[in-house]
Design a protein around this motif. Structure first.
Motif, short mmCIF file in Angstrom:
data_model
loop_
_atom_site.label_atom_id
_atom_site.label_comp_id
_atom_site.label_asym_id
_atom_site.label_seq_id
_atom_site.Cartn_x
_atom_site.Cartn_y
_atom_site.Cartn_z
N HIS A 332 -2.20 -9.16 8.55
CA HIS A 332 -2.66 -8.88 7.10
C HIS A 332 -3.14 -7.05 7.08
N PRO A 338 -3.23 -5.16 -0.59
CA PRO A 338 -4.71 -5.54 -1.13
C PRO A 338 -4.96 -6.44 -2.15
N SER A 339 -4.23 -6.39 -3.05
CA SER A 339 -4.52 -7.41 -4.36
C SER A 339 -4.20 -8.99 -3.72
N MET A 341 -4.96 -9.85 -0.63
CA MET A 341 -6.31 -9.94 0.09
C MET A 341 -7.47 -10.36 -0.72
N ASP A 342 -7.61 -9.65 -1.65
CA ASP A 342 -8.52 -9.86 -2.86
C ASP A 342 -8.45 -11.23 -3.24
N ALA A 512 2.53 -1.82 0.58
CA ALA A 512 0.84 -2.17 0.93
C ALA A 512 0.10 -0.73 1.16
N GLN A 515 -0.30 0.79 -2.53
CA GLN A 515 -1.47 -0.03 -3.34
C GLN A 515 -2.69 0.42 -2.68
N ARG A 516 -2.72 0.72 -1.46
CA ARG A 516 -4.28 1.09 -0.97
C ARG A 516 -4.38 2.63 -1.21
N GLN A 520 -7.72 3.89 -3.87
CA GLN A 520 -8.76 5.21 -3.63
C GLN A 520 -8.68 6.28 -4.58
#
Length: 521
Positions: A332, A338-339, A341-342, A512, A515-516, A520
């Motif tokens: 993970h 992140p989207s 995991m959300d 990933a 996107q992170r 931010q």
């Protein structure tokens, strides 16, 4: 509410809204993504696990011409043949398997993974060269067929994509709520280019029977998710009697084995409340008859005799027996965007994001549920039934590719031997897809004439399926007493094109990271 509206509502609660119009287009395959195909490609020195259940054998040289396996040379190819190869892959000490077949795939949606190549690359990075989409996307105007066509032409980096369509979806002819209209819809789906139909059992037995009969006439495959909303009329036994070709998940089995006529649900049960729905699923097991009973044995024999295929997708519900383990999987942090995991996080609306108050009692109930489900699947397999491997990724902490290897591990846990698991993942998956068309599968085994869909792995997966995960396997090197990470697929070959699995994973990690970083800003 009409049956059709109920079906659409059910899709909505499962996160299957027609959002694909907002999905990004899959980019064309870049010049540095994949090598080949070649006039002659030689894979040297491998141990071959050929897919039918035969034991490993090696070393073997494999000659590929274009996109087909042209020759197998036990002990090594003659110099005269080897010298003619335009590309040589040194697989000495490695293991070569047929490309894996995932019989239960979905793509993302804008809220989870807006770029479909995220899932496509993760599948390829884990050796999956064929995916049956049930469906890849939902709703009209979606790119199921164009993605499948582009993949077949190898103009995108993706597995071979086999498009199925949900019954009633994508056309403008209204609710197929009569036998005649059901047949009309099936014929329409065939002309569009779909290979098969995925059913939710929201239709009457008469409509479902007509659709199944027409699908068989049109040489289309059929598979069903027999949800609790329709299982009182159509359980797994009923659906198979009507002509269903494949049962996926556990739905419909225990309802076919109840001690009493109908399942018990508490007075506050609500199917559209995801936690209520999934918590009470586990309570079906104690309501069913016990393994070894007359009703149990008769049901399994019935399934085997019918020729139905089971694709259990054990992995997709595995978080229910240990949610903390599922949400902290090794991959993970680096590979799950992140989207996604959300989306996985507890939610009042997202399908499968139901761990809002998940208790020890819930997990214990699910562990007991799995014991009975494993037993049913193992006995079906041992009596000659066909079991295949599907991952249903994108839900419940199950990320593309990684989820598929998790399914192989759980098939092993259910009691299939390692060779039987590989067979489920290769030739039997291919047969489930191609048999309704009246065709022998062109892939699924390492044999002369088969498509060059192959997986090359540095470690022996029969000894440890964990070496297939993109994150590899942690092991002590006993020579120097260091901890090392071993395994991971090295190369995935689809249609004679060599994909560097590690590079595919690097591309996913970059997605990933980007996107992170964007989040931010």
């Amino acid at each position: 509410m009409k049956v059709w509206k109920v079906a659409l509502a059910a899709l909505a609660t499962m996160g299957l809204q027609p959002l694909a119009a907002q999905m990004e287009r899959v980019p064309d395959r870049a010049s540095d993504e994949g090598e080949g195909p070649f006039g002659k490609l030689l894979i040297r020195g491998a141990t071959v696990i050929e897919g039918s259940g035969a034991p490993p054998a090696g070393p073997v040289d494999i000659m590929v011409e274009g996109n087909r396996i042209a020759a197998l040379y036990p002990g090594g190819a003659p110099d005269s043949e080897a010298q003619g190869a335009q590309r040589v892959v040194d697989a000495a000490g490695m293991y070569v398997l047929p490309g894996f077949v995932d019989v239960h795939g979905h793509n993302g949606d804008e809220g989870k993974a807006a770029q479909p190549s995220y899932g496509y690359k993760l599948w390829l990075a884990h050796g999956v060269t064929t995916v049956r989409g049930v469906s890849f996307y939902f709703g009209p105007g979606t790119p199921d067929l164009s993605d499948a066509s582009r993949s077949a032409a190898n103009t995108i980096t993706a597995p071979r994509l086999i498009p199925y369509i949900v019954f009633g979806d994508k056309w403008s002819g209204g609710n197929p709520d009569t036998p005649a209209k059901a047949r009309e819809w099936v014929r329409w789906a065939k002309t569009q280019g779909y290979w098969g139909v995925k059913f939710f059992n929201s239709s009457s037995p008469e409509v479902l029977g007509a659709a199944l009969d027409e699908a068989k006439k049109q040489q289309m495959g059929t598979v069903a998710h027999l949800a609790q909303t329709g299982v009182a009329e159509v359980n797994a036994r009923t659906a198979v009697e009507l002509g269903l070709g494949g049962v996926t998940h556990f739905y419909g089995h225990f309802e076919s084995l109840l001690k009493d006529g109908l399942p018990y649900y508490p007075e506050n049960y609500n199917y559209f409340d995801e936690q209520s729905r999934f918590a009470w699923v586990a309570q079906l097991a104690p309501q069913a008859v016990e393994p070894g009973s007359e009703k149990w044995d008769e049901y399994i024999d019935f399934l085997v005799d019918s020729g139905v295929t089971l694709s259990p997708t054990f992995n997709i519900y595995s978080a229910s027996r240990d949610v903390m383990a599922a949400k902290t999987r090794d991959w993970h942090a680096k590979y799950t965007i992140p989207s996604l995991m959300d989306f996985y996080a507890p939610s009042a609306t997202n399908h499968g994001s139901y761990y809002k108050d998940w208790t020890t009692e819930d997990e214990v109930a699910w562990r007991k549920f799995y014991q009975k489900w494993f037993k049913l699947t193992k006995e079906f397999h041992e009596r000659g039934g066909r079991v295949t491997a599907g991952s249903d990724p994108g839900y419940i902490y199950q990320t593309w590719g990684f989820a598929y290897i998790g399914e192989l591990e759980m098939l092993r846990e259910a009691g299939l031997s390692p060779l039987a698991v590989i067979r489920a993942a290769t030739i039997d998956g291919a047969r489930e897809i191609y048999e309704p068309r009246g065709e022998a599968p062109p892939m699924g085994r390492i044999a002369v004439g088969q498509l060059a869909d192959l997986v090359i792995v540095p470690e022996n997966p029969l000894a440890n399926f964990k070496v297939l995960y993109g994150t590899g396997h942690t092991r002590l090197n006993r020579e120097d007493e260091t901890i090392e990470q071993v395994g991971g697929v090295r190369w995935t070959i689809k249609d004679g094109i060599i994909y560097d699995a590690q590079q595919l994973l690097a591309d996913v990690a970059r997605m990933a990271d980007e996107q992170r970083a964007a989040a931010q800003q």
